[in-house]
Write an enzyme that holds these catalytic residues in place. Structure first.
Site, PDB file in Angstrom:
ATOM      1  N   PHE A   1       0.833  -1.199   0.000  1.00 59.38           N
ATOM      2  CA  PHE A   1       0.000   0.000   0.000  1.00 59.38           C
ATOM      3  C   PHE A   1       0.868   1.249   0.000  1.00 59.38           C
ATOM      4  O   PHE A   1       1.877   1.328   0.723  1.00 59.38           O
ATOM      5  CB  PHE A   1      -0.889   0.055   1.252  1.00 59.38           C
ATOM      6  CG  PHE A   1      -1.984  -0.964   1.292  1.00 59.38           C
ATOM      7  CD1 PHE A   1      -3.238  -0.674   0.762  1.00 59.38           C
ATOM      8  CD2 PHE A   1      -1.771  -2.210   1.859  1.00 59.38           C
ATOM      9  CE1 PHE A   1      -4.259  -1.615   0.806  1.00 59.38           C
ATOM     10  CE2 PHE A   1      -2.783  -3.155   1.907  1.00 59.38           C
ATOM     11  CZ  PHE A   1      -4.026  -2.860   1.375  1.00 59.38           C
ATOM     12  N   ASP A   2       0.455   2.224  -0.777  1.00 61.14           N
ATOM     13  CA  ASP A   2       0.950   3.583  -0.579  1.00 61.14           C
ATOM     14  C   ASP A   2       0.382   4.088   0.750  1.00 61.14           C
ATOM     15  O   ASP A   2      -0.556   3.495   1.296  1.00 61.14           O
ATOM     16  CB  ASP A   2       0.503   4.465  -1.747  1.00 61.14           C
ATOM     17  CG  ASP A   2       0.835   5.926  -1.539  1.00 61.14           C
ATOM     18  OD1 ASP A   2       2.014   6.228  -1.290  1.00 61.14           O
ATOM     19  OD2 ASP A   2      -0.094   6.764  -1.603  1.00 61.14           O
ATOM     20  N   LEU A   3       0.926   5.180   1.260  1.00 63.36           N
ATOM     21  CA  LEU A   3       0.484   5.692   2.562  1.00 63.36           C
ATOM     22  C   LEU A   3      -0.469   6.871   2.417  1.00 63.36           C
ATOM     23  O   LEU A   3      -1.675   6.750   2.616  1.00 63.36           O
ATOM     24  CB  LEU A   3       1.694   6.082   3.407  1.00 63.36           C
ATOM     25  CG  LEU A   3       1.399   6.584   4.821  1.00 63.36           C
ATOM     26  CD1 LEU A   3       0.720   5.517   5.660  1.00 63.36           C
ATOM     27  CD2 LEU A   3       2.689   7.052   5.496  1.00 63.36           C
TER      28      LEU A   3
END
Length: 223
Positions: free
Chosen positions: A8-10
């Site tokens: 996941f990106d943040l």
């Protein structure tokens, strides 16, 4: 084969930090006495490191360092007040964990700031590793951060998914050979992400599970 690893990106994917990003940028430009870029212009850089972003507006390395210092001053002072997890993210992480997925964050923040944000919104416990901008020499949209996350997890690209809200996430994931899901609940719309050619689209957080389950078309993983 084990369940696919999910990366996941943040910012804009797990954590709603858009107001913090924009207000920190406004503060930095005001403190430096420079004209502010439009919010939409600044948001186009979400997903790439801060030093790259400010490099576009700086005269030299010292000028860029001063910009970043001003940005950090505001960011650190208001960080906890201006971030929150997107609705449904906690439930999604808990469900993925219960199914045996290994989880990673691949972000353009430093590992320290990413860890601080995840801890504040009570997501840190779900993740096996965090790849930040200080973890690699090249950064999104280059695939190196995604490849490092896969290496740390011991996952093959054919059995991994990267969920992100920016075109930089999608391009990095595609170049690394993983399945990419464009997250449309963040700062960007379909038109912003279409140039990256994501494997699949998720309008809301819960749709990630639908895609993994196969109840919505779009993803084919090695199993």
């Amino acid at each position: 084969m084990s369940p696919p690893a999910i990366l996941f990106d943040l910012d804009g994917t797990l954590i709603d930090s858009i107001e913090l990003i924009l207000s920190s940028a406004r503060y930095a430009f005001d403190k430096m006495g420079r004209p502010r870029p439009a919010d939409d212009e600044w948001l186009q850089g979400v997903g790439i490191p801060l030093f790259t972003m400010f490099g576009r507006y700086s005269h030299d390395d010292a000028d860029r360092a001063a910009f970043i210092a001003a940005y950090r001053e505001h960011q650190f002072a208001h960080h906890d007040r201006l971030i929150k997890a997107y609705d449904g993210v906690h439930d999604l992480m808990a469900e993925l964990r219960s199914r045996g997925h290994e989880l990673a964050v691949v972000t353009s923040k430093s590992e320290y700031l990413a860890t601080r944000g995840l801890a504040h919104v009570k997501l840190a416990r779900f993740f096996d590793t965090i790849v930040g901008c200080d973890s690699t020499t090249r950064h999104k949209p280059d695939p190196e951060p995604v490849r490092l996350a896969l290496h740390r997890l011991g996952a093959a690209p054919a059995n991994a998914v990267f969920v992100g809200d920016s075109v930089h996430d999608v391009i990095a994931g595609n170049a690394a050979g993983v399945t990419t899901i464009a997250a449309l609940w963040g700062a960007f719309g379909r038109a912003d992400l279409e140039p990256g050619s994501p494997t699949a689209w998720a309008e809301g957080v819960s749709e990630v599970l639908d895609l993994l389950d196969g109840s919505r078309p779009g993803i084919v993983l090695s199993r």
